[in-house]
Write a protein that holds these residues in place. Sequence first.
Motif, PDB file in Angstrom:
ATOM      1  N   ASN B   7      -8.442 -42.654   5.838  1.00 40.84           N
ATOM      2  CA  ASN B   7     -10.133 -42.533   5.415  1.00 40.84           C
ATOM      3  C   ASN B   7     -10.480 -41.121   4.704  1.00 40.84           C
ATOM      4  O   ASN B   7     -11.039 -41.034   3.699  1.00 40.84           O
ATOM      5  N   GLN B   8      -9.806 -40.118   5.501  1.00 44.12           N
ATOM      6  CA  GLN B   8     -10.117 -38.834   5.060  1.00 44.12           C
ATOM      7  C   GLN B   8      -9.325 -38.713   3.571  1.00 44.12           C
ATOM      8  O   GLN B   8     -10.157 -37.975   2.807  1.00 44.12           O
ATOM      9  N   GLU B  11     -11.573 -40.159   1.157  1.00 46.34           N
ATOM     10  CA  GLU B  11     -12.623 -39.619   1.005  1.00 46.34           C
ATOM     11  C   GLU B  11     -12.249 -38.530  -0.189  1.00 46.34           C
ATOM     12  O   GLU B  11     -13.193 -38.173  -1.127  1.00 46.34           O
ATOM     13  N   ARG B  12     -11.294 -37.786   0.134  1.00 45.08           N
ATOM     14  CA  ARG B  12     -10.933 -36.624  -0.873  1.00 45.08           C
ATOM     15  C   ARG B  12     -10.508 -37.100  -2.109  1.00 45.08           C
ATOM     16  O   ARG B  12     -10.896 -36.221  -3.129  1.00 45.08           O
TER      17      ARG B  12
END
Lengths: 1019, 69
Positions: B7-8, B11-12
């Motif tokens: 997920n991170q 997002e990035r």
Amino acid sequence: MNFELWQLFIAGVGYLALLFVIAWVGDNTSWFAKLAHHPLSYSLSLGVYATSWSFYGSVGFAERQGYSFLTIYLGVTLAYLLSPILFAPILKLSKEHQLSSLADLFAFRYQSQLVGIMVTFFMLIGTLPYIALQIHAVTESMQVLTQEATPMTISLGFCVTLIVFAILFGARHSSARERHEGLVMAIAFESLIKLFALLCVGVFALLGVFGGFGELQQWLTENPQKQQDLIAPILDGSWNSLIFLSFTAALFLPRQFHMGITENFSSKSIQTASWAFPLLLLLLNLPIPIILWAGQFMQTHTSADFYVLGITLHSDYKLLPLITFIGGLSAASAMMIVTTLSLAAMVMNHFVLPLTFPHKISTEINIYKRLLLGRRILIAIIIMAGFAFDLLLSRHQGLAQLGLISFVAVAQFLPGTIGLLFWRGANKKGLLMGLLAGFLVWGYALLLPLLVNSDFVNQSIYDVLPPFNELLNVQDKWGDVTFWSLSLNLLLLVIVSLLTKASRAETDNAANCCSKSLTPPKGVMRLRSVAQIREQLASMLGEEMSSLEVKTALSDLQMQDYETNPVALRQLRERIERNLSGLIGPLLAKLVINEKLLLDHDTRDVFAKSFRFMENKLEDSKTRLEGVAGELDEMRRYHRQVLQDLPLGVCSIGVNGEVLNWNKAIESLSGISAETILGEPIQSLPAPLGELFYDFIQADEQQFRKIQVQLEEKKCILNLHKSSLVGIDNRIIKKPYDTKSEYPEEAKEHTDSSGVVLLVEDLSDLQELENRLAHSERLASIGRLAAGVAHEIGNPVTGIASVTQNLIAEDDVEYLQTHLTQNLEDILNQTRRITTIIQSLSSFSRSGNYLTPPRKAVNIKRCVDEAIHLVTLSHKAKHQSFTNQSNEAHYVNGDHQQLVQVFVNLLNNACDASENNDMIRIESMVDQGMIVIQVFDHGKGISETNKKRLFEPFFSTKEAGEGIGLGLSIVYNIIRDHSGDITVLDNKQYGVNKGSVFIVTLPQIDTDNIIINNGLGHE
Amino acid sequence: MKHPIQNQFYERVVLLFIAGLFLLCSPARIIWATTSLPWFTPYMIWLMLIILTWLLYRWYISRCEHDEF
């Protein structure tokens, strides 16, 4: 410096031959194949994106539109940056369902052959200008090098050579489903050649033309306009449009899809490609401005599109123009080979096969050879169509312009892809309408002017149809056409999709494509073996193809030919469908499989398989759920584990009688693995469990207690409990196995979680312990009775002795003759009395499992009488009086001996609590179908605290040595085994001041047709 | 259905994409599209974007145990 045509021809053919060798080695040697699997090889193979447009046309593009030429690569960079969102889902889908092209993907998602046909058709039309561009570029490059007009036969010769090479090179397999390490390596090698050639030209331009970087800077300072011309277009409106177009091209160009998705070996390669591929593009474009300025500086006579080649003619190195030519040839050939391979697969799957696929393939036809031949013919046709298109075109078309026409064409697939990946509501009608509108705008705005300029279409058409540019007062040609075509396309997709309804198959596939669906496959195979599957497929595909496809699928799944498990056969069916999808397209494959390998959607174990499918899918999932779903999944795992590790056997039965859950304890107890029984009907369990469970589910009782069964050479005592699961509307489905239930079909569909859960308790060890304790208690009771027994036996013995002595002492013969018979009868009576006592004791003390005797009708009064008789043998009981007021007509179903023991224990207990001359009374009555037996005493009573623990094992209020506290515990167990109950109350409730009353309740039985069990082993 | 690291990472990726759009497609490109900067400035921006992408993917691979998407 000029070259002869034959020199170029030999160089070209030599280069293509080298490529063929690389491809062959790549396919046939393991170490080279390993190299093909390297992410960098994959990234290099994506360099097929850079065609002769990039190699030659970028310089011309840069001259006309400055740095706008970079947009064609910046869009790709942005697209690959988003690869986890854009490429990964498409890659996953394609791999899972063996989809080898965008047309396959769309046809699969929208479940329509027409969609496949339309996508293929538009892809073909949209890509032809691009193929023509390659032929055009190679022909022009030859013209530059030979300085003479290149005859048409040279173009034709190039096309024929490429056809031969493409067939040998790429179409060696019957379908695009196989991965081609050789192809990947050859295309990667071509990228290196392109890069090397362009860098060589760049270095020559910098050092050979300008003399170094300083000199170049000096020249730019003196000619600031040159730099200004390059930078100014960055701020133009077309900049963003071109970035957008290249963004979509990175996804939808057939060659990019083929190399990026179809030939992908691992999704990890995309991670490397996300930065390595843009880096390759950057390096390829780095020399472009320098080459442009070098061309302008040298005032080369060639057009800017061919400055790359033109400036090299002024170098002292004769090899440099040849290397450059090979670089251009490499760019063109790579594009043409990969594009035609991809298009040929599309045309084969969506045009040729649906029209020509025979209803039954005879054994004489080798379908693989036919498919291979078909692909080869199609490759030839597509390249020749590109050649024909090139002939139509005006020689004055810029290379970039031709390329961009194709870019706008493939951008029309963007709305459909949004529907594919993100919007489940999109349907085939919307897609078809949108695509049609988008391509009409494209054809009108871009293709028509191309054909009019080439004099293929008469100018007079503009009298009827005003040019697009004038119609909409177009400022930015590419931006405006892209905007209008895509807007119309998207608008129609949305509106038509919202207004029309999608088919069930389409909706299912939409869910599959939009997210990782957990929807289980519905139905199980009607066929029960691999041989049957092979035979069924052979009736349509022919024996050879059927055998090979089944063999391949078995090998893929590492499954054996003798497999009969329905789950495995279902998996085999799916694998065969996927493999066929790669061979003949997803829709035709589905058609074949659905027609020949029928599914039974009503089979009772469908839900069980689906249940397991979901379970397995969740368990096998590499990624974990998150958020609320994640927490729920954690709970699900926890509950599942609890069920699995529960020391009680748990078996849940579905609404149709199929086994849904079979935990470890029941596995261990029954010796039947979950894998074997899940999904099977409960009655298919081996005897005696199958019949026992089936009867239990059918029975009205909620539990069966202490059932003795023989399991794997071991006798087990089982307690069975069941609980019905709540179905829809909170209704209980009591008899899940009753398929003729009153529940409507709709209800059955929604009662997937309904059924029955069985708890199986193994009491074998506990029972053995109880038996031993009970036996000890009996022996203890006999010990307590010993004194009384001695007295009871002593009296008749004394009587016998006395009579015998009298007979011996009697001399009167007459008296003897008269009284001998009487005396002997007295002796016999006394011995009978002794025998009765011994038999009673012997029967009472008999060891053994008290569960085994069959239950018969037992008369309560007789049991009580016998118990009184036994109890009165004891010394203490002689001082009490017993009144048996039980009704002779009261019968219960049970074991006489056990019930005698109940009353012996209760009476002993009453004697212990009573004073001398107290009366102990036993009554029986009927209450609501139950026999209620009350044992009254006038003892000291029982405290409330003791009452709570009275039936616990080893609980005793007596002095040490007087009792071990098992009597009432045994009474309780026997009564429970007889489905009865026992309670203790104070006599106060019956109007008596002291004492207690033990109330035993047992189910009454009908006295008609009963088999009387009189005890003492006699029936 | 995704791991927190994934997920991170996603997002990035989106943030970097937006940054790329801002640099390349927004009117902000006027900042670097001037003659006062060297002619190879667009290449430098492009290279920067590639390096950031490389760093982002390296970060993801080093943290995610199953580093497939």
